[in-house]
Write a protein that holds these residues in place. Structure first.
Motif, short mmCIF file in Angstrom:
data_model
loop_
_atom_site.label_atom_id
_atom_site.label_comp_id
_atom_site.label_asym_id
_atom_site.label_seq_id
_atom_site.Cartn_x
_atom_site.Cartn_y
_atom_site.Cartn_z
N GLU A 163 29.35 29.59 43.62
CA GLU A 163 27.98 29.85 43.19
C GLU A 163 27.99 30.82 42.03
O GLU A 163 28.18 32.03 42.21
N GLY A 164 27.83 30.32 40.82
CA GLY A 164 27.80 31.18 39.65
C GLY A 164 29.18 31.72 39.28
O GLY A 164 30.17 31.48 39.97
N ILE A 165 29.22 32.45 38.20
CA ILE A 165 30.49 33.01 37.73
C ILE A 165 31.05 34.02 38.72
O ILE A 165 32.27 34.22 38.81
N GLU A 166 30.16 34.62 39.53
CA GLU A 166 30.62 35.57 40.55
C GLU A 166 31.56 34.90 41.55
O GLU A 166 32.47 35.53 42.10
N GLY A 167 31.33 33.62 41.78
CA GLY A 167 32.15 32.88 42.74
C GLY A 167 33.55 32.60 42.24
O GLY A 167 34.40 32.11 42.99
N CYS A 168 33.81 32.89 40.97
CA CYS A 168 35.13 32.67 40.39
C CYS A 168 35.98 33.94 40.39
O CYS A 168 37.03 34.01 39.75
N ILE A 169 35.50 34.97 41.10
CA ILE A 169 36.22 36.24 41.18
C ILE A 169 37.02 36.27 42.47
O ILE A 169 36.52 35.95 43.54
N GLY A 170 38.28 36.69 42.38
CA GLY A 170 39.13 36.81 43.56
C GLY A 170 39.96 35.57 43.82
O GLY A 170 39.89 34.57 43.10
N ASN A 171 40.78 35.67 44.87
CA ASN A 171 41.70 34.58 45.23
C ASN A 171 42.58 34.17 44.06
O ASN A 171 42.82 32.98 43.82
N THR A 172 43.05 35.17 43.32
CA THR A 172 43.93 34.90 42.19
C THR A 172 45.34 34.57 42.70
O THR A 172 45.73 34.93 43.81
N SER A 173 46.09 33.87 41.88
CA SER A 173 47.43 33.43 42.27
C SER A 173 48.40 34.60 42.40
O SER A 173 48.28 35.62 41.71
N LYS A 210 50.62 39.56 41.08
CA LYS A 210 49.25 39.17 41.39
C LYS A 210 48.53 38.95 40.06
O LYS A 210 48.32 39.89 39.28
N ALA A 211 48.18 37.70 39.76
CA ALA A 211 47.66 37.33 38.43
C ALA A 211 46.18 37.66 38.33
O ALA A 211 45.31 36.77 38.30
N GLU A 212 45.86 38.94 38.21
CA GLU A 212 44.47 39.38 38.16
C GLU A 212 43.79 39.01 36.85
O GLU A 212 42.56 39.04 36.76
N PHE A 213 44.57 38.64 35.84
CA PHE A 213 43.96 38.18 34.59
C PHE A 213 43.26 36.82 34.77
O PHE A 213 42.55 36.36 33.88
N LEU A 214 43.45 36.19 35.94
CA LEU A 214 42.80 34.91 36.22
C LEU A 214 41.42 35.07 36.86
O LEU A 214 40.78 34.06 37.16
N ASN A 215 40.98 36.29 37.10
CA ASN A 215 39.61 36.48 37.59
C ASN A 215 38.63 35.88 36.58
O ASN A 215 38.77 36.06 35.36
N ALA A 263 35.36 36.14 35.65
CA ALA A 263 34.26 36.73 34.88
C ALA A 263 34.79 37.45 33.65
O ALA A 263 34.66 36.97 32.53
N GLY A 264 35.41 38.62 33.87
CA GLY A 264 35.94 39.39 32.75
C GLY A 264 37.43 39.32 32.58
O GLY A 264 38.00 39.94 31.69
N GLY A 265 38.11 38.56 33.45
CA GLY A 265 39.55 38.34 33.29
C GLY A 265 40.41 39.55 33.59
O GLY A 265 41.42 39.77 32.94
N SER A 266 40.04 40.33 34.62
CA SER A 266 40.85 41.48 35.02
C SER A 266 40.46 41.87 36.44
O SER A 266 39.45 41.39 36.96
N PRO A 267 41.24 42.77 37.08
CA PRO A 267 40.85 43.22 38.43
C PRO A 267 39.52 43.96 38.44
O PRO A 267 38.92 44.14 39.51
N LYS A 268 39.05 44.38 37.29
CA LYS A 268 37.76 45.08 37.23
C LYS A 268 36.59 44.16 37.56
O LYS A 268 35.48 44.63 37.82
N SER A 298 33.86 43.40 32.31
CA SER A 298 33.44 42.80 33.57
C SER A 298 31.97 43.07 33.85
O SER A 298 31.22 42.18 34.27
N LEU A 299 31.53 44.31 33.62
CA LEU A 299 30.13 44.65 33.84
C LEU A 299 29.21 43.88 32.89
O LEU A 299 28.16 43.37 33.31
N ALA A 300 29.59 43.80 31.62
CA ALA A 300 28.76 43.09 30.66
C ALA A 300 28.58 41.63 31.06
O ALA A 300 27.48 41.07 30.96
#
Length: 425
Positions: A75-85, A103-108, A110-115, A151-153
């Motif tokens: 649901e929305g871009i928020e749903g694409c955060i987490g469960n990174t490879s 832990k590939a946090e650059f795959l989050n 929204a903003g592409g980081s653990p933030k 990430s906030l923006a």
């Protein structure tokens, strides 16, 4: 008489050939006619069917019903955060004899980081407490060196808020450029100590207060306060830690990460340590940061920070995003669970960044390179056969004008060894 007999034999032979050839051509048509006639006779002789009846064919083969999977649409871009490879870095694992897992946090998403995890947690907690209302003109203010602001923006746009980001003017230009493209208001300020009211974090706090107090401005100002809010470490306690535990099957000997706010290392340690008492949690700390001494000796001090020697407001390093010289609530939340710290020099980080591209095709930023250096040193110290998990925070594309400008282009270094990376000076 004999002559007539020969003629009869010859005629019979020829007639046989002709009949054979003719039957060959007629046989398929006769066979079709016979089969059609036999079918009609069988139908007409059936006691249950008459000439007007229709023949219905039924498939009596056993077939399992096709079960459709449950929809899995975020649901929305928020749903694409987490469960990174979580994946094995092949070159580092082969060189050390340990499984070095990233832990590939650059795959989050929204903003592409653990933030991304932190920003979403901050916003959701503020909404639950009634401090933010979507589409009301509320603005989120934050002081950041880049990733949290990005990430906030992104999430502000997705959830109906505005973003105002204060950041030091010595950070990579591509970060502020990206913030502007995301619709954030960017205020670049001169580097300063945390005790200075014009320091970027203090400036963001002041701007939020000014907004709320101004009756002419719509909405309220909300200070995200990433360094101190418990929404930070809790984001990693509730998501990053459990993901690592599940992905490794609980078979992990060490977790290695740097600290800026301290939320990642604290949140993951707080989740994993009670479940894996033998786990070693190692801080990766860049040169000039005081966190290593905070872990090892309980004090915040680094020789490069002596009065008159400091060239920069925070830490004297090319590394962005990790390393500070002050105590934060998020770091202190898990500090007692951190077993040791590894100092990483700029030259080691630069060499590691080039190595990762050269050997594995992994293009990451400065803090990720620091993490990998510390992960390798931890693996070597522990010995072959162990499993070490670290974090790849963001892509190298955010560090082109600063970190990667010093790292240089990659190529022609295929004969470099991991010893060369660790001995870089």
């Amino acid at each position: 008489m004999e002559r007539h007999t020969n003629l009869y034999v010859t005629a019979a032979f020829v007639a046989g050939i002709v009949l054979t050839l003719g039957f060959k051509d007629l046989y398929p048509d006769l066979e079709r006619r016979f089969r059609r006639r036999g079918h009609l006779i069988e139908v007409s002789d059936s006691p249950h069917l008459d000439a007007a009846s229709e023949v219905t064919l039924k498939d009596n083969t056993n077939r399992e019903p096709i079960l459709l999977p449950e929809p899995d649409v975020p649901e929305g871009i928020e749903g694409c955060i987490g469960n990174t490879s979580l994946f094995k870095i092949k070159s580092l694992s082969e060189a050390t004899g340990c499984d070095i897992l990233a832990k590939a946090e650059f795959l989050n998403g929204a903003g592409g980081s653990p933030k991304d995890r932190v920003a979403l947690s901050i916003i959701q907690m503020a909404e639950q407490e009634g401090l933010l209302t979507p589409h009301s003109g509320d603005t989120i203010y934050e002081g950041t060196v880049g990733s949290t602001g990005i990430s906030l923006a992104t999430l502000c746009r997705a959830r109906g808020y505005l973003a105002h980001i204060c950041m030091p003017d010595d950070q990579a230009a591509e970060k502020s450029d990206l913030l502007l493209k995301l619709g954030a208001e960017v205020e670049r300020v001169r580097p300063a100590s945390i005790v200075d009211q014009d320091q970027f974090v203090n400036k963001a706090r002041a701007r939020a207060t000014e907004h709320t107090a101004d009756p002419e401005r719509p909405g309220r100002g909300f200070f995200a306060n990433q360094f101190e809010t418990e929404a930070n470490w809790r984001a990693h306690f509730s998501s990053t830690g459990p993901e690592i535990f599940r992905q490794t099957g609980g078979r992990i000997d060490a977790f290695v990460a740097g600290a800026g706010t301290g939320g990642t290392i604290s949140g993951v340690a707080l989740y994993l340590k009670p479940r894996l008492p033998k786990l070693k949690v190692i801080l990766a700390d860049p040169q000039g940061s005081g966190l290593l001494n905070r872990v090892k000796y309980g004090v915040m001090f680094d020789p490069k920070e002596r009065e008159g020697t400091r060239r920069r407001h925070q830490v004297d390093t090319v590394i962005e995003g990790i390393g500070v010289n002050r105590v934060t609530a998020n770091f202190e939340a898990g500090r007692e669970l951190i077993d040791d710290a590894v100092r990483v020099k700029d030259e080691q980080a630069l060499a590691m960044a080039r190595w990762l591209v050269e050997k594995d095709g992994i293009f990451v930023g400065s803090s990720s390179a620091v993490n990998c250096v510390a992960a390798v040193e931890t693996a070597i110290k522990m010995g072959p056969g162990h499993s070490v998990v670290t974090v790849l925070c963001d892509s190298g594309t955010r560090h082109l004008s600063k970190f990667w400008a010093q790292a240089g282009n990659v190529g022609g270094q295929g004969d470099a060894s991991l010893v060369d990376v660790l001995d870089a000076a």
